[in-house]
Scaffold this motif. Sequence first.
Motif, PDB file in Angstrom:
ATOM      1  N   TYR A 213     -24.089 -24.309  -2.550  1.00 44.79           N
ATOM      2  CA  TYR A 213     -22.981 -23.940  -4.121  1.00 44.79           C
ATOM      3  C   TYR A 213     -23.777 -24.958  -4.999  1.00 44.79           C
TER       4      TYR A 213
ATOM      5  N   SER B  74     -24.989 -19.916  -6.245  1.00 39.51           N
ATOM      6  CA  SER B  74     -24.843 -19.759  -4.757  1.00 39.51           C
ATOM      7  C   SER B  74     -26.470 -18.922  -4.119  1.00 39.51           C
TER       8      SER B  74
ATOM      9  N   ASN C 134     -27.573 -18.073  -0.458  1.00 37.60           N
ATOM     10  CA  ASN C 134     -27.510 -17.430   0.912  1.00 37.60           C
ATOM     11  C   ASN C 134     -29.230 -17.764   1.799  1.00 37.60           C
TER      12      ASN C 134
ATOM     13  N   ILE D 278     -26.193 -15.466  -6.050  1.00 37.56           N
ATOM     14  CA  ILE D 278     -24.956 -15.435  -7.942  1.00 37.56           C
ATOM     15  C   ILE D 278     -25.911 -16.982  -8.758  1.00 37.56           C
TER      16      ILE D 278
END
Lengths: 114, 113
Positions: free
Chosen positions: B33, B48, B50, B56
């Motif tokens: 993040y 964000s 992953n 995000i």
Amino acid sequence: AQSVAQPEDQVNVAEGNPLTVKCTYSVSGNPYLFWYVQYPNRGLQFLLKYITGDNLVKGSYGFEAEFNKSQTSFHLKKPSALVSDSALYFCAVRDGRNDYKLSFGAGTTVTVRA
Amino acid sequence: DTAVSQTPKYLVTQMGNDKSIKCEQNLGHDTMYWYKQDSKKFLKIMFSYNNKELIINETVPNRFSPKSPDKAHLNLHINSLELGDSAVYFCASSHPERGTEAFFGQGTRLTVV
């Protein structure tokens, strides 16, 4: 969308007295709740978390927090505050296991006077 | 060993410049993040990632471009810096599926003059 509220900007207590920092949350699923502390000019340090299980969670430095689902609260507590506990405290929430967004409250400044 | 490290710690630059902040984690986490902490200490998520994929993007101006070359790194590049970009930027990592907490770097204090 999830959100976190810390209703008090500041909490002042005398050393040796109980300390409580309030947090309420709003999520659509199961809340994953966290408390962090930030000392001046430092990063965030993890204190404790609630994922599942016992509603009373114990963490670092003598802190604990109680998860209350009906009141959607996760208040941080310490039975006997120390001057060294003076810092900025953040409550944070994720909306379930697969949520990649960790949302923070506005923070509460704790001052413990000697 | 530092779990989440970001460089530089301090960055002072002029308006209009382009700058980068680097972040590395050695925790084996899948998710990283970027957060911005403003002068009122409010922490706002910016991005964000992953497994190197953007998950995000919280309505951040497109002058901010994150790049994740691998799971252990998430860098932040900022173009055409503005005065309002002055803040402390925190990198963090976690493994949400395992319920882990987020680990934060020490922050980069960016001052735009």
